[in-house]
Design a protein around this motif. Structure first.
Motif, mmCIF file in Angstrom:
data_model
loop_
_atom_site.group_PDB
_atom_site.id
_atom_site.type_symbol
_atom_site.label_atom_id
_atom_site.label_comp_id
_atom_site.label_asym_id
_atom_site.label_seq_id
_atom_site.Cartn_x
_atom_site.Cartn_y
_atom_site.Cartn_z
ATOM 1 N N GLU A 1 1.384 -1.271 -0.185
ATOM 2 C CA GLU A 1 0.121 0.264 -0.489
ATOM 3 C C GLU A 1 0.271 1.419 0.163
ATOM 4 N N ASP B 1 -6.450 -1.281 -1.633
ATOM 5 C CA ASP B 1 -6.306 -0.424 -2.442
ATOM 6 C C ASP B 1 -6.971 -0.382 -3.592
ATOM 7 N N SER C 1 -6.890 -5.492 -4.627
ATOM 8 C CA SER C 1 -6.807 -4.041 -5.548
ATOM 9 C C SER C 1 -8.413 -3.699 -6.178
ATOM 10 N N VAL D 1 -0.929 -5.451 0.411
ATOM 11 C CA VAL D 1 -1.982 -5.221 0.264
ATOM 12 C C VAL D 1 -3.139 -6.463 -0.513
#
Length: 382
Positions: A214, A268, A224, A221
């Motif tokens: 991130e 993210d 996404s 992460v």
């Protein structure tokens, strides 16, 4: 008889009650769990023997259909009536539908063969939608007829590779196939024709990506959230007077808000490039072609189009970076994302989200757009 009417007629004969326990998922903890260092992990060394196979998928689909309480329907594209209906290596292409709503939804997984949890996540939510009598799943079934494609790329899946392989040995990325001058593989034309028969209201595409940290925190992460034609970019604001530019940001903003409640999911925005600072504006991708309303060989004369978003689970089975403990969590986060988005669209909560929530999702500062046209790169602000 139209396609939807055919499916509904078939579903009426498969309403047998059943409570078989298939594809068990880990229970959701009442309190947020801490992210596991093995989710994802470069030391995962994932055993591909544990990945769902084509034959295994068919077996699970048939069991789910047999035990469905709410009319799940499993069929091949040959049965659906598409002119092209087999993979390059002659495998049947499967679809499963559930729900009785007037609007159709398209959800696809494993268009890349080395990205396995699209298949398993779809099988998992199919179990819920076909047998769970809760208000949540009933609302989804009442609102939509959902067309699930668990394994878009069966040939690549069996070889654990990203591509499919044509008869002359050429490797083809099926996620770059829906474009004029494309359609090099039979799977692309088969599913495109089926899409023109369905005319969905919106869609979801499930993928994997590499390992990613991130921006700002350096935390791993796990998921996404992506839009294949960049919001505010060169293309999306010009489609439907910007309606998809707004709605896709609302869709992913809603998913971000809802999944942020779960401690094991760290999200993210999907970005690419050496420094993860490029948004994508890929016109030849399947879901981009849906938004653009591609009319190939006159099959989409009404120029139907629909918004689509995609989810990218970190880790894949080619570099074995999924992590030994990642399977349940990876599937779980995709199931939650699909369920929350379907429910939010059905209730209208998605459409009430501030589109600017998209900018609140962690991301790297954007310097430009990666494209599959022109020079392949457009600086931000151009």
């Amino acid at each position: 008889m139209k396609l939807k009417e055919q499916h509904r007629a078939h579903r009426t004969k498969s309403l047998a009650l059943g409570a078989a326990t298939l594809l068990a998922l880990p229970l959701l903890a009442t309190a947020p769990a801490q992210a596991d260092a093995n989710f994802p992990s470069p030391e995962g060394n994932t055993n591909t023997a544990s990945i769902q196979t084509y034959d295994g998928m068919i077996e699970v689909l048939n069991k789910l259909e047999d035990n469905s309480r709410y009319g799940m329907d499993v069929f091949t594209l040959e049965e659906a009536g598409t002119e092209v209906n087999k993979s390059e290596q002659g495998r049947d292409l499967y679809v499963a539908t559930v729900g009785t709503g007037e609007e159709d939804v398209w959800i696809q997984g494993r268009i890349h063969g080395n990205e396995p949890y699209g298949t398993e996540s779809i099988l998992a939510i199919l179990k819920k939608l076909s047998s769970n009598g809760s208000k949540t799943y009933q609302q989804i079934r009442d609102a939509y007829t959902i067309h699930f494609i668990p394994m878009y790329n069966p040939d690549g899946s069996e070889k654990n590779i990203r591509h499919t392989i044509t008869e002359d040995g050429t490797r083809v990325d099926l996620n770059r196939g829906w474009v004029e001058g494309g359609f090099k593989a039979s799977e692309s034309l088969a599913f495109y024709e089926y899409w023109t028969m369905v005319d969905p209201a919106f869609g979801i595409d499930i993928h994997h990506q590499g390992l990613k940290q991130e921006a700002g925190t350096g935390d791993d992460v796990t998921l996404s959230l992506g839009i294949s034609l960049a919001p505010g970019g060169p293309t999306l604001p010009n489609i439907k007077d910007g309606a998809y530019d707004v709605l896709t940001r609302q869709m992913q903003g809603y998913v971000y808000q809802e999944l942020s409640k779960y401690g094991f999911i760290n999200m993210d925005r999907y970005q690419v490039g050496e420094n993860n600072n490029l948004e994508i504006d890929i016109k030849g991708g399947v879901v981009s072609a849906m938004m653009l309303g591609l009319n190939y060989q006159g099959l989409n004369e009404e120029e139907h189009s629909n918004p689509v978003v995609f989810f990218e689970t970190s880790g894949n089975s080619s570099d074995y970076s999924l992590g030994q403990k990642a399977r349940g969590k990876s599937i779980r986060q995709n199931v939650l994302a699909m369920k929350e988005l379907l429910l939010g669209m059905a209730t209208g909560e998605v459409q009430e989200v501030d589109p600017e929530t998209w900018d609140e999702i962690p991301h790297y500062e954007t310097v430009g757009y990666a494209t599959d046209y022109g020079d392949g790169f457009i600086p931000a602000g151009k």
